[in-house]
Scaffold this motif. Structure first.
Motif, mmCIF file in Angstrom:
data_model
loop_
_atom_site.group_PDB
_atom_site.id
_atom_site.type_symbol
_atom_site.label_atom_id
_atom_site.label_comp_id
_atom_site.label_asym_id
_atom_site.label_seq_id
_atom_site.Cartn_x
_atom_site.Cartn_y
_atom_site.Cartn_z
ATOM 1 N N ASP A 24 0.825 -1.209 0.000
ATOM 2 C CA ASP A 24 0.000 0.000 0.000
ATOM 3 C C ASP A 24 0.861 1.261 0.000
ATOM 4 O O ASP A 24 0.562 2.234 -0.703
ATOM 5 N N ILE A 25 1.947 1.233 0.789
ATOM 6 C CA ILE A 25 2.841 2.394 0.861
ATOM 7 C C ILE A 25 3.518 2.632 -0.487
ATOM 8 O O ILE A 25 3.609 3.769 -0.961
ATOM 9 N N LYS A 67 2.442 1.722 -3.455
ATOM 10 C CA LYS A 67 1.431 2.218 -4.410
ATOM 11 C C LYS A 67 1.163 3.695 -4.200
ATOM 12 O O LYS A 67 1.037 4.467 -5.143
ATOM 13 N N GLU A 68 1.079 4.081 -2.896
ATOM 14 C CA GLU A 68 0.797 5.484 -2.577
ATOM 15 C C GLU A 68 1.937 6.384 -3.060
ATOM 16 O O GLU A 68 1.707 7.450 -3.627
ATOM 17 N N LEU A 69 3.189 5.936 -2.800
ATOM 18 C CA LEU A 69 4.337 6.715 -3.234
ATOM 19 C C LEU A 69 4.428 6.808 -4.748
ATOM 20 O O LEU A 69 4.741 7.856 -5.315
ATOM 21 N N GLY A 97 2.039 6.662 -6.751
ATOM 22 C CA GLY A 97 0.940 7.504 -7.242
ATOM 23 C C GLY A 97 1.270 8.971 -7.141
ATOM 24 O O GLY A 97 0.726 9.789 -7.875
ATOM 25 N N LYS A 98 2.174 9.326 -6.218
ATOM 26 C CA LYS A 98 2.551 10.731 -6.022
ATOM 27 C C LYS A 98 3.656 11.175 -6.969
ATOM 28 O O LYS A 98 3.944 12.362 -7.097
#
Length: 387
Positions: free
Chosen positions: A378-379, A381-383, A385-386
């Motif tokens: 999840d981390i 993917k979040e990174l 995405g940014k």
């Protein structure tokens, strides 16, 4: 005559962010008490008065108090600069203080300072040889530097005249190539033996009072002694007993060297176990048992897995804990897994999760749980995405 030999005070020293000034004040009071109880004529401090060239003001004040205490009892002081000291600062007021019974040699002199004690039975002469770098004398090694300075002394010395001769100096002294025992608080690096001074140079002296090495010890079978530091300054010294040396000189030269143990305000020691065991053990180290909970502590933790603020937890029962060490529980199979993981990490594998799994297993020596894998995914993917 009798004198007390100490060295390596390192006043103003900080160990693992803890100031040692309170401990040093306690031990200096103990030394002055020993000097009074044994009715010594002098206290000899063989270098490293301070821990650094420019000492803090509190350290200077502490030394001033110590010297006043000794001279107030009619005890003279003999001291030299060591490799940690600034020779110029140690030498300040040298001539003035000498008239008050505080004999100092900080700067290198062509003619070494002598301090003479005359008694009916014998005359005792102290020769002061502070730490000096070989380059200052235009030579390559410390052995050559000391040899040069002592040659000058013996050339003008009347060897036939009977007297006790005591050398006070501060070097890395060996005996036929055999080095003294070291501890990990000694930061001097000895490269290719350039710093070594062989004890054979001291032939003719009844006693040699050394500073520089923190473990008290005699060099070979010669009358050559390191007093050591009066306090432990690293966890590598936990097995040592610190001491002051009470030296007696008689008509026939050296009569006796007596080791007087020093008791610190706080001991420096290691404890080992898991966090629960250490907390339970603290209950036994109560104030009734000599205040052992106030000791300086290195805690070796055997716990596996995550710990939340272990140093804060241990500090609640051992307020002066200095270090937390995680003990490695690594078996042969673990090493094989680590080796395998390293191969995977360098095999062109670019998947972030796989790289993190390999890294986690190498560091923690356990597999990443499925729950943790999901969190990492999840981390990532979040990174991503940014970006």
């Amino acid at each position: 005559m009798k004198f007390l030999h100490v060295a390596d005070l390192h006043l103003g020293k900080v160990v693992n962010d803890f100031s040692m000034l309170e401990d040093q004040k306690f031990i200096l009071e103990q030394i002055s008490g020993m000097a009074k109880a044994n009715q010594v004529d002098a206290v000899v401090i063989a270098g490293d008065i301070y821990d650094r060239a420019i000492p803090p003001g509190e350290a200077v004040t502490l030394l001033d108090s110590f010297l006043n205490e000794l001279t107030g009892m009619g005890i003279q002081v003999i001291m030299i600069s060591g490799n940690h000291d600034s020779p110029e600062r140690i030498s300040f007021g040298e001539n003035l203080l000498g008239r008050q019974g505080v004999h100092i040699s900080g700067l290198k002199k062509d003619k070494l300072t002598r301090v003479v004690f005359e008694e009916k039975a014998c005359v005792s002469e102290f020769l002061l040889l502070p730490f000096v770098k070989p380059a200052q004398l235009g030579v390559r090694t410390s052995h050559e530097a000391v040899e040069l300075l002592l040659d000058g002394y013996w050339q003008e010395e009347d060897k036939k005249k009977h007297k006790n001769r005591v050398l006070v100096t501060h070097f890395f002294v060996t005996d036929g190539g055999k080095e003294p025992e070291l501890s990990d608080s000694e930061t001097t690096i000895h490269v290719g033996g350039l710093d070594n001074v062989d004890a054979s140079l001291f032939q003719g002296f009844d006693y040699v009072a050394l500073g520089h090495i923190h473990k008290p010890q005699q060099i070979g079978s010669r009358p050559v002694w390191y007093a050591g530091s009066p306090l432990k300054y690293s966890f590598g010294e936990t097995g040592q007993t610190k001491e002051a040396l009470l030296v007696s000189l008689g008509e026939a030269g050296l009569a006796e060297v007596k080791e007087l143990p020093l008791r610190p305000l706080r001991e420096m020691r290691k404890i080992e176990g898991n966090l629960k065991e250490i907390l339970e053990g603290a209950m036994e180290d109560s104030v009734e048992k000599n205040g052992q909970r106030q000791d300086y502590i290195q805690a070796v933790l055997t716990d596996e897995g995550e710990l939340i603020d272990p140093i804060g937890t241990i500090r609640s029962v051992y307020p002066n804990v200095m270090q937390i060490v995680r003990k490695e529980m690594e078996s042969i199979s673990d090493k094989n897994v680590i080796s395998e993981n390293r191969s995977r990490m360098h095999a062109g594998q670019r998947d972030v999760l796989s790289l993190f799994e390999a890294f986690y297993q190498e560091v923690r020596q356990t597999q990443l749980s499925e729950e943790s894998k999901n969190v990492v995914t999840d981390i990532v993917k979040e990174l991503e995405g940014k970006e």
